[in-house]
Design an enzyme around this catalytic site. Structure first.
Site, short mmCIF file in Angstrom:
data_model
loop_
_atom_site.label_atom_id
_atom_site.label_comp_id
_atom_site.label_asym_id
_atom_site.label_seq_id
_atom_site.Cartn_x
_atom_site.Cartn_y
_atom_site.Cartn_z
N TYR A 149 41.02 46.02 33.85
CA TYR A 149 39.76 46.33 34.54
C TYR A 149 39.63 47.82 34.83
O TYR A 149 38.54 48.31 35.15
CB TYR A 149 39.64 45.53 35.84
CG TYR A 149 39.49 44.03 35.65
CD1 TYR A 149 39.31 43.49 34.38
CD2 TYR A 149 39.51 43.17 36.73
CE1 TYR A 149 39.19 42.12 34.19
CE2 TYR A 149 39.37 41.79 36.55
CZ TYR A 149 39.22 41.28 35.28
OH TYR A 149 39.10 39.92 35.11
N LYS B 170 52.00 37.19 29.66
CA LYS B 170 51.81 36.72 28.28
C LYS B 170 52.80 37.50 27.43
O LYS B 170 52.44 38.18 26.44
CB LYS B 170 50.34 36.96 27.88
CG LYS B 170 49.92 36.35 26.57
CD LYS B 170 49.80 34.84 26.60
CE LYS B 170 49.46 34.32 25.21
NZ LYS B 170 49.68 32.87 25.06
N ASP C 283 48.75 30.90 29.76
CA ASP C 283 48.05 29.70 29.27
C ASP C 283 48.72 28.43 29.81
O ASP C 283 48.04 27.48 30.22
CB ASP C 283 47.97 29.69 27.73
CG ASP C 283 49.25 30.16 27.06
OD1 ASP C 283 50.13 30.74 27.74
OD2 ASP C 283 49.40 29.95 25.84
N ASP D 53 42.66 37.13 38.40
CA ASP D 53 41.24 36.87 38.62
C ASP D 53 40.92 35.42 38.23
O ASP D 53 40.31 34.66 38.99
CB ASP D 53 40.44 37.86 37.75
CG ASP D 53 38.96 37.85 38.07
OD1 ASP D 53 38.55 37.14 39.01
OD2 ASP D 53 38.20 38.54 37.37
N ASP E 260 40.88 31.79 40.92
CA ASP E 260 39.68 30.95 41.01
C ASP E 260 40.01 29.50 40.68
O ASP E 260 39.55 28.57 41.34
CB ASP E 260 38.59 31.43 40.04
CG ASP E 260 37.62 32.38 40.72
OD1 ASP E 260 37.97 32.90 41.80
OD2 ASP E 260 36.52 32.60 40.18
#
Ligand code: NAD
Length: 356
Positions: free
Chosen positions: A143, A192, A224, A248, A252
């Site tokens: 980001y 990852k 994942d 992020d 959620d």
């Protein structure tokens, strides 16, 4: 008697309504646990645009930097939706996080026993209890990395770059290890590393920091798999630490296990004990001014403030227990179930107060 200076950024929409209830709860907790609190209001978001022309006035940054902690309601609303990006209320939110150096975002995903039926996850999967803390890196990664547009083989293309430095990973890892140490002593680092070089550095660095925390059980999981495990067997997690973009998404996902956006607090921490505490929901312009917003997420943010900025664990737990007890008495409309009285924002605040 110890006094704490708190800046209130009530913001827009339901922000002022929910902050008012949180302040009442904090005042009563302070009386009970022997500390005092002084408050200073400052402007952020739409209300700041209306009064000063910008979403984050300099005076707000100055006040927040001098405070012991900051409490935020929410910002945004239809009225400001057509303004250019840098002048929108949400720009104020990103601005204050950057100005205060808030690099660690803490998002608990917890189910209060009386609200179990609100979870979209089956009871047998939730198990005995569910209490996960997602620690997300907030000021680095993709980001904030190099980005741009270019042409590749004659076609328009775009890129964003994921990059982390060792110090950035070390400091968020230490936050997560410290939190795990105060909880069930289990930390899962999510990356990852089977594909991304930045994730391989993340994993190496977390492993190095782990040497300082021999009492914490550290595991690693690919992002994942973690997304899948959160709905398959959420009870296996205590604390999760991860990068900005993975956090992020996962925070959620994890928070929705609890079933209600009006119940979820968050904390954003700086290098010092300064933190910014807010509900995860927005300004809910559709219900603003109706007196029906659920104040519990904001009240639970106060508990996080007491725990993470002031180290007042007993006082934090008193608020969390009071919220749990209040849920057995009445409900605001967003979490209402047959057999409970439906109460307003202020009434719910009063029920929590009566339980402290
Ligand atoms: P929202 O979270 O404000 O609302 C989503 C839905 O949840 C709405 O139906 C709302 O009524 C309900 N809701 C939210 N909080 C509630 C509460 N405490 N009690 C009862 N119901 C509640 O999200 P949105 O509608 O996507 O965004 C509205 C505005 O808030 C936008 O301007 C957005 O940019 C802003 N926003 C701000 C923040 C923040 O300040 N941190 C976060 C998200 C969105």
């Amino acid at each position: 008697m110890k006094n704490y200076n708190i800046v209130l950024l009530k913001g827009d929409g339901i922000g002022p309504e929910i902050i008012d209830e949180a302040v009442k709860v904090l005042n009563k907790t302070a009386d009970k646990f022997g500390f005092t609190v002084s408050y200073e209001d400052a402007l952020l978001g739409g209300v700041a645009i209306d009064e000063t022309g910008v979403p984050l006035p300099d005076a707000t940054v100055t006040a927040c930097k001098a405070a012991d902690a900051v409490m935020l309601g929410a910002v945004g609303g239809y009225k400001w939706d057509t303004l250019p990006g840098h002048l929108r209320p949400e720009a104020g939110l990103l601005g204050i996080r950057a100005a205060l150096g808030l690099f660690g975002n803490l998002r608990p995903a917890q189910i209060f026993a009386p609200l179990r039926s609100a979870s979209p996850i089956k009871n047998e999967i939730i198990g005995e209890a569910l209490d996960i803390m997602v620690v997300r890196e907030l000021t680095g990664g993709i980001y904030f990395g190099e980005r741009g547009r270019k042409e590749v083989n004659g076609s328009p293309a775009a890129y964003d770059t994921e990059m982390y430095t060792v110090p950035e990973i070390e400091r968020i890892a230490r936050v997560a290890f410290d939190i795990a140490g105060k909880r069930r002593k289990k930390l899962c680092s999510v990356d990852k590393a089977n594909v991304l070089e930045s994730s391989r550095l993340w994993r190496e660095t977390v492993l190095n920091v782990a040497k300082e925390y021999p009492e914490i059980e550290l595991s690693h999981m690919y992002v994942d798999n973690c997304a899948m495990q959160l709905v398959r067997n959420p009870g296996q997690f205590d604390v999760i630490v991860t990068s900005n973009i993975f956090g992020d998404i996962l925070s959620d996902e994890a928070s929705m296990i609890s079933g209600s956006i009006g119940m979820l607090p968050s904390a954003s921490l700086a290098k010092s004990s300064l933190g910014l505490y807010e509900p995860i929901h927005g300004s809910a312009p559709d219900i603003a001014g109706k007196g029906i917003a659920n104040p519990l997420a904001t009240i639970l943010s106060v508990a996080m403030m007491l725990r993470y900025s002031f180290g007042l664990e007993d006082a934090a737990q008193a608020i969390e227990t009071a919220v749990n007890d209040a849920l057995t008495v009445a409900r605001t409309p967003d979490i209402w179930e047959e057999s409970y009285p439906k109460v307003s924002t202020v009434e719910m605040g009063e029920i929590v107060l009566s339980k402290i």
